[in-house]
Enzyme design. Sequence first.
Site, short mmCIF file in Angstrom:
data_model
loop_
_atom_site.label_atom_id
_atom_site.label_comp_id
_atom_site.label_asym_id
_atom_site.label_seq_id
_atom_site.Cartn_x
_atom_site.Cartn_y
_atom_site.Cartn_z
N LYS A 96 0.87 -1.17 -0.09
CA LYS A 96 -0.13 -0.02 -0.11
C LYS A 96 0.92 1.20 0.16
CE LYS A 96 -4.08 -1.92 1.94
NZ LYS A 96 -4.97 -1.93 2.85
N LYS A 152 -6.33 -10.89 -5.67
CA LYS A 152 -7.11 -11.33 -4.83
C LYS A 152 -8.61 -10.18 -5.00
CE LYS A 152 -6.51 -8.56 -0.89
NZ LYS A 152 -6.17 -8.07 0.49
N LYS A 165 -11.65 -4.73 -2.00
CA LYS A 165 -12.80 -3.85 -1.93
C LYS A 165 -12.12 -2.68 -2.76
CE LYS A 165 -13.42 -4.16 3.12
NZ LYS A 165 -12.41 -3.46 3.78
P1 TYM Z 1 -10.70 -5.96 5.53
O1 TYM Z 1 -11.92 -5.19 5.92
O2 TYM Z 1 -9.64 -5.80 4.45
O3 TYM Z 1 -11.25 -7.57 5.36
C1 TYM Z 1 -12.17 -8.21 6.17
C2 TYM Z 1 -11.80 -9.61 6.14
O4 TYM Z 1 -12.16 -10.21 4.85
C3 TYM Z 1 -11.02 -10.92 4.64
N1 TYM Z 1 -10.93 -10.99 3.04
C4 TYM Z 1 -10.55 -11.96 2.39
N2 TYM Z 1 -11.00 -13.22 2.41
C5 TYM Z 1 -10.68 -14.19 1.41
N3 TYM Z 1 -10.37 -13.67 0.20
C6 TYM Z 1 -10.38 -12.40 -0.12
N4 TYM Z 1 -10.21 -12.15 -1.18
C7 TYM Z 1 -10.40 -11.50 0.97
N5 TYM Z 1 -10.41 -10.17 1.08
C8 TYM Z 1 -10.46 -9.97 2.42
C9 TYM Z 1 -9.80 -10.33 5.42
O5 TYM Z 1 -8.75 -11.37 5.45
C10 TYM Z 1 -10.47 -10.05 6.55
O6 TYM Z 1 -10.69 -11.03 7.37
N6 TYM Z 1 -7.46 -5.17 9.12
C11 TYM Z 1 -8.47 -5.92 8.74
C12 TYM Z 1 -9.60 -5.60 9.62
C13 TYM Z 1 -9.30 -5.61 11.15
C14 TYM Z 1 -9.30 -6.94 11.89
C15 TYM Z 1 -8.77 -6.49 13.09
C16 TYM Z 1 -9.35 -8.21 11.72
C17 TYM Z 1 -9.09 -4.62 12.06
N7 TYM Z 1 -8.40 -5.16 13.35
C18 TYM Z 1 -8.62 -7.41 14.26
C19 TYM Z 1 -9.22 -9.24 12.51
C20 TYM Z 1 -8.84 -8.95 13.92
C21 TYM Z 1 -8.95 -5.48 7.38
O7 TYM Z 1 -8.83 -4.15 6.88
O8 TYM Z 1 -9.84 -6.40 6.93
#
Ligand code: TYM
Length: 326
Positions: free
Chosen positions: A111, A192, A195
């Site tokens: 990023k 992948k 969003k």
């Molecule tokens: P975020 O919002 O990017 O994604 C949310 C969750 O979706 C999963 N994910 C995927 N899984 C499978 N295939 C994909 N293509 C895919 N894209 C996204 C991510 O792995 C995630 O589990 N930093 C985190 C949010 C967060 C968090 C935490 C998670 C903040 N604090 C503490 C767990 C524990 C995030 O931006 O996820």
Amino acid sequence: MSRRLTGFTPSGDLHLGNYIGAIAPIIAKQAVTDTVVFISDLHSLTLEHDPAEVRRRTLEFATILLAAGADPEAALFLVQSHVPEHTELHYLLECATGYGEAQRMIQFKEKSGRQNQVRMSLLTYPILMAADILLYDTDEVPVGEDQSQHVELARDVAQRFNTRYGPTFTVPRAVNPPVAARIMDLASPGDKMSKSAPSAAGVLRLLDEPDVLRRKVMRAVTDTDSVVIYDPERKPGVSNLLAILAACTGDEPQRLAGRFDRYGELKEAVADAVVATLAPLRDRYLRLADDPRHVQAVLRAGADRARGLAGAKVRQAKAAIGLLPG
Ligand code: TYM
């Protein structure tokens, strides 16, 4: 009882990867284990952002999670910034994390490479994520594969803090779904599903209308030959479709591959399974979205409940690290 926690950053549209990677797994066990589900709004400030958009998305994400089945009676359900202990613990954990450790994070490298101005918070983001996790004595963190390295960092920080200052934090571990821990973009199966994808053509958004979902699946990029086998290395497009079908139907991609002779049949089956999974969620979302005040009241109650737990943990961490009780 062991505790499971996961979070969602309100930027862009939630998609099937988020659903399979984390939403479905956290909701599946909320009735039988302590569960924390939250919207990590502070994390969406790490890249250039529009304040009105963050506010709108936060409410939208909360509504989608409720529509997906998050039960605020069974689980703690909250917005990260409503519980100031997240940021308080973040600072204490920064004092137990090396600069080099933060810089090594793959997502930071990816990023920061795309930004003209890199915000300091993009570097420290995984430490805030560690705070999110350690604040609630979390055992298991259901996440997609892309977040596993951050959960590893949370483990390292917890272990180091406990060794230096005495037992304070539960040491968490990441839990990835058995299949489809990394759903790929249908139009570009080397990337992948994300969003922040430049085009939505290959992203199955949770709020897409059923015919839009169907069209996106039918147009998915496959591979040059026409054999249906599960081989993510050599056949990423077809394997991604098989993984999606497996995740939506609770089956195994290798076994499903044997059922289809042609890509067209496979795509029809995937489209049906995705629509069957997401159409009811969308209907529930549209009903809940009519009453945003109800959703906000649920979030306020969740934050109130969380502060009790979080406050005690921060007091314990402050005392352990050497701060004089106030
Ligand atoms: P975020 O919002 O990017 O994604 C949310 C969750 O979706 C999963 N994910 C995927 N899984 C499978 N295939 C994909 N293509 C895919 N894209 C996204 C991510 O792995 C995630 O589990 N930093 C985190 C949010 C967060 C968090 C935490 C998670 C903040 N604090 C503490 C767990 C524990 C995030 O931006 O996820």
